[in-house]
Design a protein around this motif. Structure first.
Motif, PDB file in Angstrom:
ATOM      1  N   ASN A  70      -5.378  -1.392   2.230  1.00 61.56           N
ATOM      2  CA  ASN A  70      -5.365  -2.015   3.547  1.00 61.56           C
ATOM      3  C   ASN A  70      -6.765  -2.453   3.968  1.00 61.56           C
ATOM      4  O   ASN A  70      -6.922  -3.415   4.712  1.00 61.56           O
ATOM      5  N   ASP A  71      -7.779  -1.694   3.494  1.00 63.19           N
ATOM      6  CA  ASP A  71      -9.141  -1.946   3.979  1.00 63.19           C
ATOM      7  C   ASP A  71      -9.997  -2.610   2.895  1.00 63.19           C
ATOM      8  O   ASP A  71      -9.548  -2.825   1.767  1.00 63.19           O
ATOM      9  N   LEU A  72     -11.212  -2.956   3.261  1.00 64.57           N
ATOM     10  CA  LEU A  72     -12.231  -3.487   2.343  1.00 64.57           C
ATOM     11  C   LEU A  72     -11.730  -4.661   1.496  1.00 64.57           C
ATOM     12  O   LEU A  72     -12.023  -4.754   0.315  1.00 64.57           O
ATOM     13  N   MET A  81      -3.143  -8.117   9.296  1.00 59.02           N
ATOM     14  CA  MET A  81      -2.606  -9.474   9.309  1.00 59.02           C
ATOM     15  C   MET A  81      -1.643  -9.644  10.482  1.00 59.02           C
ATOM     16  O   MET A  81      -1.050  -8.669  10.948  1.00 59.02           O
ATOM     17  N   HIS A  84     -10.141  -1.350  -4.711  1.00 59.71           N
ATOM     18  CA  HIS A  84      -9.525  -1.863  -3.483  1.00 59.71           C
ATOM     19  C   HIS A  84      -8.769  -3.158  -3.720  1.00 59.71           C
ATOM     20  O   HIS A  84      -8.887  -4.101  -2.976  1.00 59.71           O
ATOM     21  N   GLY A 101     -13.318  -4.647   8.709  1.00 60.29           N
ATOM     22  CA  GLY A 101     -14.714  -4.232   8.699  1.00 60.29           C
ATOM     23  C   GLY A 101     -15.229  -3.994   7.291  1.00 60.29           C
ATOM     24  O   GLY A 101     -14.491  -4.041   6.304  1.00 60.29           O
ATOM     25  N   ALA A 102     -16.539  -3.721   7.224  1.00 60.18           N
ATOM     26  CA  ALA A 102     -17.171  -3.503   5.930  1.00 60.18           C
ATOM     27  C   ALA A 102     -17.219  -2.027   5.566  1.00 60.18           C
ATOM     28  O   ALA A 102     -17.764  -1.663   4.530  1.00 60.18           O
ATOM     29  N   THR A 103     -16.662  -1.147   6.442  1.00 56.93           N
ATOM     30  CA  THR A 103     -16.639   0.276   6.118  1.00 56.93           C
ATOM     31  C   THR A 103     -15.225   0.676   5.724  1.00 56.93           C
ATOM     32  O   THR A 103     -14.264   0.111   6.231  1.00 56.93           O
ATOM     33  N   PRO A 104     -15.107   1.653   4.821  1.00 56.87           N
ATOM     34  CA  PRO A 104     -13.775   2.070   4.391  1.00 56.87           C
ATOM     35  C   PRO A 104     -12.970   2.667   5.542  1.00 56.87           C
ATOM     36  O   PRO A 104     -13.540   3.330   6.405  1.00 56.87           O
ATOM     37  N   ILE A 105     -11.675   2.410   5.560  1.00 52.82           N
ATOM     38  CA  ILE A 105     -10.778   3.074   6.506  1.00 52.82           C
ATOM     39  C   ILE A 105     -10.122   4.199   5.715  1.00 52.82           C
ATOM     40  O   ILE A 105      -9.199   3.967   4.936  1.00 52.82           O
ATOM     41  N   THR A 106     -10.606   5.400   5.904  1.00 51.30           N
ATOM     42  CA  THR A 106     -10.154   6.528   5.089  1.00 51.30           C
ATOM     43  C   THR A 106      -8.753   6.957   5.491  1.00 51.30           C
ATOM     44  O   THR A 106      -8.220   6.515   6.518  1.00 51.30           O
ATOM     45  N   ALA A 107      -8.192   7.854   4.673  1.00 47.06           N
ATOM     46  CA  ALA A 107      -6.849   8.364   4.961  1.00 47.06           C
ATOM     47  C   ALA A 107      -6.801   8.986   6.348  1.00 47.06           C
ATOM     48  O   ALA A 107      -5.802   8.862   7.054  1.00 47.06           O
ATOM     49  N   PRO A 164       0.793  -1.229   0.000  1.00 49.62           N
ATOM     50  CA  PRO A 164       0.000   0.000   0.000  1.00 49.62           C
ATOM     51  C   PRO A 164       0.826   1.282   0.000  1.00 49.62           C
ATOM     52  O   PRO A 164       0.247   2.352  -0.098  1.00 49.62           O
ATOM     53  N   VAL A 196      -2.465  -6.765  -0.281  1.00 49.08           N
ATOM     54  CA  VAL A 196      -1.161  -6.331  -0.790  1.00 49.08           C
ATOM     55  C   VAL A 196      -0.298  -7.510  -1.221  1.00 49.08           C
ATOM     56  O   VAL A 196       0.549  -7.381  -2.090  1.00 49.08           O
ATOM     57  N   THR A 211       0.281   0.619   9.334  1.00 43.58           N
ATOM     58  CA  THR A 211       0.588   1.533   8.225  1.00 43.58           C
ATOM     59  C   THR A 211       0.848   0.664   7.006  1.00 43.58           C
ATOM     60  O   THR A 211       0.081  -0.254   6.739  1.00 43.58           O
ATOM     61  N   GLN A 246      -6.060   6.272   8.835  1.00 47.55           N
ATOM     62  CA  GLN A 246      -4.878   5.405   8.694  1.00 47.55           C
ATOM     63  C   GLN A 246      -3.640   6.149   9.183  1.00 47.55           C
ATOM     64  O   GLN A 246      -3.219   7.137   8.586  1.00 47.55           O
ATOM     65  N   LEU A 302      -3.254   6.936  -0.801  1.00 47.94           N
ATOM     66  CA  LEU A 302      -3.261   7.306   0.611  1.00 47.94           C
ATOM     67  C   LEU A 302      -1.857   7.639   1.095  1.00 47.94           C
ATOM     68  O   LEU A 302      -1.640   8.627   1.787  1.00 47.94           O
ATOM     69  N   PHE A 303      -0.898   6.767   0.752  1.00 46.61           N
ATOM     70  CA  PHE A 303       0.446   6.916   1.308  1.00 46.61           C
ATOM     71  C   PHE A 303       1.387   7.635   0.352  1.00 46.61           C
ATOM     72  O   PHE A 303       2.418   8.140   0.762  1.00 46.61           O
ATOM     73  N   MET A 322       1.979  -6.696   8.126  1.00 45.79           N
ATOM     74  CA  MET A 322       1.047  -6.048   7.208  1.00 45.79           C
ATOM     75  C   MET A 322      -0.237  -5.707   7.945  1.00 45.79           C
ATOM     76  O   MET A 322      -0.637  -6.432   8.864  1.00 45.79           O
ATOM     77  N   PRO A 323      -0.883  -4.607   7.548  1.00 49.74           N
ATOM     78  CA  PRO A 323      -2.101  -4.192   8.237  1.00 49.74           C
ATOM     79  C   PRO A 323      -3.184  -5.265   8.135  1.00 49.74           C
ATOM     80  O   PRO A 323      -3.360  -5.882   7.075  1.00 49.74           O
ATOM     81  N   TYR A 344      -9.103  -3.370  10.207  1.00 50.05           N
ATOM     82  CA  TYR A 344      -9.035  -3.399   8.745  1.00 50.05           C
ATOM     83  C   TYR A 344      -9.979  -4.433   8.140  1.00 50.05           C
ATOM     84  O   TYR A 344     -10.053  -4.560   6.928  1.00 50.05           O
TER      85      TYR A 344
END
Lengths: 694, 306
Positions: free
Chosen positions: A278-280, B178, A274, B281-287, A187, A284, B158, B290, A192-193, B175-176, B279
């Motif tokens: 990292n999400d949804l 994991m 996605h 969940g079913a909702t986005p993790i926005t910038a 990621p 990676v 991160t 993070q 984002l990064f 890794m996020p 990480y």
């Protein structure tokens, strides 16, 4: 959001803007690089105008579909990009030498951009163009063909590779490059990064050049399958053609994974997908797998043709047929197949189970077997030969001396247990340079010296050539042996600073080595320059300066546009050596006939420009321009499909005019003795040499 | 008690960051295996290094050379058998050694019974270590007892990172979302450095942590002192220190002085699990949510509600 006309492009992205805003050392180095780019562009424009070369450049080069000219243009792209890549390497060595406790002159972000462009350029825009350039030039000549199977597509491949290279050069002056390395792992490289446009430069230059590479691979493979001279069975092909075939097949299978993963990364960055977030449910680890499914075979795609060059060179300069031809063919195939079974060794440390690591570790070690066989077979070729120490042979000896240690460290890294320790360290950096520089670069330079007289009609001067080769060996050793050591002492790759003072003396040695490598590049340019100056003394117009064994040496130097007056008929391996031994090398009275060739076209150049602009527009999110360019590319390709193919005919009379004087000179003899090979007595006609079998 | 623990650490011998001076069984075996591999591979390499110069000299072209010349000789069955056979034999032996050592040093396999678990969270550009058993947390400092197996249970909040303390063991990616594991053990007291090996931006080069291997008794003293600390690491505190920055800055944010050696009381025993689960969940993790991004808001907008 972004500006409707200029997209994400702002005034602060323009050249020198960053230096004006912040006149620090690190921005000064960047501004200096921009000055070099502008000076180079200005110099080229000035020379073209001063010597009225715009017309010839357009007609004879940019519009040419001749594989020989396409090959030379590939080499020019590779050499220009190598200049940038080597300078970047030297800047990194100089910077790290002083980077104890953050003392380096460059900012961490600048260091990040440097290692990213250095890696991307050296793989995609130096190694690929240099290797493809040699293949383009040599392959049809060795096969006894007049051109590639698809000459226009060949021109387009070159155009796409050049467009990618230009895009990466633009990143130096407009905006910035990414800091995600040549692998661009998400990621970290997601929006984002890495919110800037730097990573997008990586995406589009790699994607555009990648299409060119894929087309080239098909072209090479089909040329080998379809355009061999009558009688040339697969097992009678020169070994270089075999390595090109295996490399091309590997490339055809290896390009889709990186094309797909790069498009997926672009979808994440541009469209909010996605795949690798990292999400949804983003994953990676999939990127690492896809990238290295390409990345590892790529190493063999580049090195296999270079093994082919070394094999041709050792056979030629040992005045002996290649030892173990069948073994070498099998070994080449084995490497090509095994190259797809080892990608996971790039991330033994990603947390998968031990049995997976064991399987890929053993497969990786297994590649050492066919590689070792190749090295032994070339030794078998020298055995009971008559070895001549030409420049290509100096490169071969340099290869032998250094590459075995690259192999040793490769076997070390193949062990997951040890890889856990040295992965991501300078040890790894030293290892892959130890494989790529002696393997690919020395191979290309050996090939350059070997085939240069064929392409330009005069030899490269021997003395500066050998000095260059020795400088490369010394420079390489000084630079990378210390890096092995600091890697074992714990210095990670890509570090902008470090805290352990024990590294400093080693890094100073490494920087000295980088200076020697710079000298080697300078010496290479000097070799070419001095050879051009003394081209009359070095001229080999008859075309056989090395007492060659394969078909490319049977034509004049440089060869006529049509390569062969009549397509040769071949009975076995080394056909030209056999013809010379039988005394029938230059037929006295060939039957001249009309020769038809595809007409020059500007389509490759147009696609080059449009795809370059397309990449730039995508990087800066200038959507209207990107859409226009996309339409232009589709339109050009459709036009190609519907147009009536035009041809040009060289009449029998014209062929005779070109051919007869050369043929007379070749038949007039006498040739040069091998003892005088490196003197001005060598006009490219070989006298029979030590033909007795003991 | 702080003074005692700190004084002990000051006397620890410094161990270089390399497997060549191993502090424990993992790195020791890695070193031994490397030497094995180098020696075995030499069987294939030495003939090349000796043979090439010899061949080039013996068969150099010169008038009146007495060396045999066979320009059309290109195959010998026995020679082929040797050229293929010897590398195959070496690789078979090497592969055996590879299987043995890889199974032995599986990073996920505990080294002995009842390993002490330490959880690690990688951030830009620091490490948070959590001791669930002791109820302690540290930043950029891993303290382990000599002689007891340790299991590092790790994740990232991160990008992908790769922690390693070379004197103890190899690296493994974090890794996020994991969890990866690295088992290790220190056999002697000492202080060494661990670091992140995978590039993650401007602060990458400085993302190091101290590893102190201390005698079991000293570890107990240290842990009980830390668990009595007035500084607490709970979910909200974690959200504050997770923003990009060094470990030192994070300690300052939490109000920890140097004397405490970066240790504090763990306020939320489920902190590690929360970081991993977030990480999934079913909702986005926005910038903004993070910690590695420039736009991270430190959990102010309810980004860390879970």
């Amino acid at each position: 959001m972004t500006h409707p006309i200029f997209g994400a492009l702002t005034l602060s992205d323009l050249p020198f803007a960053a230096f004006i805003a912040d006149p620090s050392v690190t921005e000064g180095v960047a501004a200096g690089a921009q000055v070099i780019v502008f000076l180079a562009i200005f110099a080229i424009l000035a020379v073209l105008t001063r010597y009225r070369l715009w017309g010839p450049m357009y007609r004879d080069w940019l519009c040419s579909v001749d594989h020989k000219k396409v090959g030379i243009m590939y080499m020019v792209v590779g050499v220009v990009m190598m200049a940038r890549g080597v300078i970047e390497g030297a800047v990194m060595r100089a910077n790290q030498m002083t980077a104890l406790d953050g003392g380096g002159m460059l900012s961490p972000d600048h260091v990040g951009q440097l290692f990213s462009t250095h890696g991307t350029i050296m793989i995609f825009f130096v190694a690929v163009p240099l290797v493809f350039g040699l293949i383009n030039y040599v392959l049809p000549l060795q096969l006894g063909a007049r051109d590639m199977a698809f000459p226009v597509m060949n021109q387009i491949s070159l155009g796409l590779t050049a467009a990618g290279a230009v895009l990466i050069m633009i990143s130096l002056v407009v905006g910035e490059f990414g800091t995600g390395g040549w692998t661009a792992y998400p990621p970290y490289t997601s929006r984002l990064f890495s919110p800037g446009t730097g990573t997008d430069y990586w995406i589009w230059s790699v994607l555009i050049a990648g299409v060119g590479s894929t087309l080239s691979a098909f072209n090479f493979a089909v040329t080998i399958y379809k355009k061999r001279a009558p009688g040339m069975k697969m097992m009678a092909m020169p070994i270089f053609c075999w390595t090109v075939l295996c490399s091309s097949i590997t490339l055809i299978f290896a390009m889709p994974p990186i094309t797909v993963s790069t498009i997926m990364l672009a979808a994440d960055r541009y469209l909010g997908f996605h795949f690798f977030t990292n999400d949804l449910g983003g994953e990676v680890m999939n990127y690492a797998n896809l990238f290295w499914m390409f990345g590892h075979p790529e190493v063999y795609i580049l090195i296999l043709p270079c093994y082919g060059i070394f094999a041709e060179v050792v056979s030629n300069f040992s005045a002996k047929r290649l030892y173990g031809y069948v073994s070498l063919v099998i070994a080449t195939m084995a490497i090509a197949v095994l190259s797809f079974s080892v990608w996971l060794h790039h991330f033994f440390t990603m947390g998968q189970g031990v049995n997976v690591n064991i399987a890929f570790g053993v497969a990786t070690m297994a590649i050492a077997i066919p590689t070792g066989v190749k090295l032994y077979d070339w030794m078998g070729t020298m055995f009971r030969g008559r070895v001549r120490l030409s420049t290509p042979m100096v490169y071969l000896f340099g290869f032998y001396l250094l590459f075995v240690f690259g192999g040793l460290t490769g076997v070390i890294l193949a062990n997951p247990t040890i890889d856990y320790q040295v992965h991501n360290s300078m040890f790894l950096v030293a290892h892959f340079h130890n494989v790529l520089i002696p393997g690919v670069l020395f191979g290309v330079l050996a090939g350059l010296h070997y085939w240069f007289p064929k392409a330009f009609g005069f030899r490269l001067a021997e003395r500066p050539g050998r000095i260059t080769a020795v400088l490369w060996v010394i420079g390489f050793s000084l630079t990378f042996v210390p890096l092995y050591w600091v890697g074992l002492m714990g210095l990670p790759r890509r570090a902008a600073s470090f805290a352990n003072p024990d590294y400093v003396p080693w890094l100073i040695w490494s920087a000295v080595g980088a200076a020697v490598i710079l000298a080697a590049v300078g010496s290479l340019l000097w070799t070419i320059w001095t050879s051009v100056v003394h081209r009359k003394d070095l001229a080999t117009p008859i075309g056989d300066p090395w007492d060659g064994r394969t078909l490319e040496w049977s034509v004049s130097a440089p060869p006529p546009a049509y390569n062969f007056v009549t397509i040769p008929t071949v009975a076995g391996r080394d056909p030209f050596a056999a013809a010379k031994a039988a005394g029938v090398a230059y037929a006295p009275n060939p039957v001249y006939a009309d020769i038809t060739a595809p007409a020059p076209t500007v389509v490759g150049f147009i696609i080059c420009v449009i795809s370059g602009v397309f990449g730039f527009a995508m990087v800066w999110q200038v959507w209207w321009l990107a859409a226009l360019c996309a339409l232009g590319i589709v339109g050009s390709v459709m036009w190609l499909g519907w147009r009536k193919p035009r041809t040009v005919v060289t009449t029998a009379e014209q062929v005779k005019q070109i051919d007869a004087p050369w043929r007379q000179a070749a038949l007039a003899g006498p040739g040069v003795d091998r003892g005088l090979e490196f003197t001005s007595a060598n006009r490219g006609l070989a006298a029979p040499d030590m033909v007795q079998d003991a | 008690m702080w003074v005692e623990a700190a004084a002990f650490v000051a006397t620890l011998p410094t161990v270089p960051e390399s497997m060549f001076d191993p502090m424990g069984p993992v790195a020791a075996e890695q070193k031994a295996h490397m030497i094995r591999v180098v020696l075995l591979t030499m069987i294939a390499i030495v003939p090349v290094l000796i043979g090439v110069p010899l061949l080039a000299w013996r068969y150099r072209r010169r008038p009146g050379s007495k060396a045999k010349y066979t320009p059309n000789w290109g195959f010998n069955g026995w020679l082929e058998l040797t050229m293929w056979g010897v590398p195959i034999a070496i690789i078979v032996v090497l592969a055996g050694a590879l299987v043995y050592s890889t199974k032995l040093l599986d990073p996920a396999r505990p080294i002995g019974p009842e390993p002490m678990q330490v959880q690690a969270i990688g951030l830009n550009w620091k490490w948070v270590f959590i001791y669930p058993e002791q109820g302690v947390a540290t930043i950029d400092r891993l303290v382990i007892p000599v002689g007891r197996p340790v299991e590092l249970v790790m994740t990232s909040d991160t990008v992908m990172l790769s922690p390693m303390a070379a004197a103890l063991s190899g690296q493994i990616y974090v890794m996020p979302g994991m969890v990866t594991r690295q088992n290790l053990q220190a056999d002697r007291a000492g202080s060494t450095t661990g670091r992140n090996m995978m590039y993650n931006g401007d602060g990458f080069a400085d993302q190091a942590f101290t590893v102190d291997a201390v005698p079991a008794q000293a570890f107990k003293t240290w842990a009980s002192a830390a668990s009595g600390s007035t500084v607490v690491l709970g979910a909200a505190d974690y959200a504050r220190i997770a923003a990009p920055g060094t470990g030192e800055q994070a300690l300052k944010t939490l109000g920890l002085s140097d004397g405490a050696g970066g240790a504090m009381r763990l306020g939320d025993p489920a902190l590690f699990q929360q970081v991993v689960r977030r990480y999934h969940g079913a909702t986005p993790i926005t910038a903004e949510m993070q910690p590695g991004t420039d736009r991270y808001d430190g959990g102010h907008e309810g980004g860390r509600a879970q």
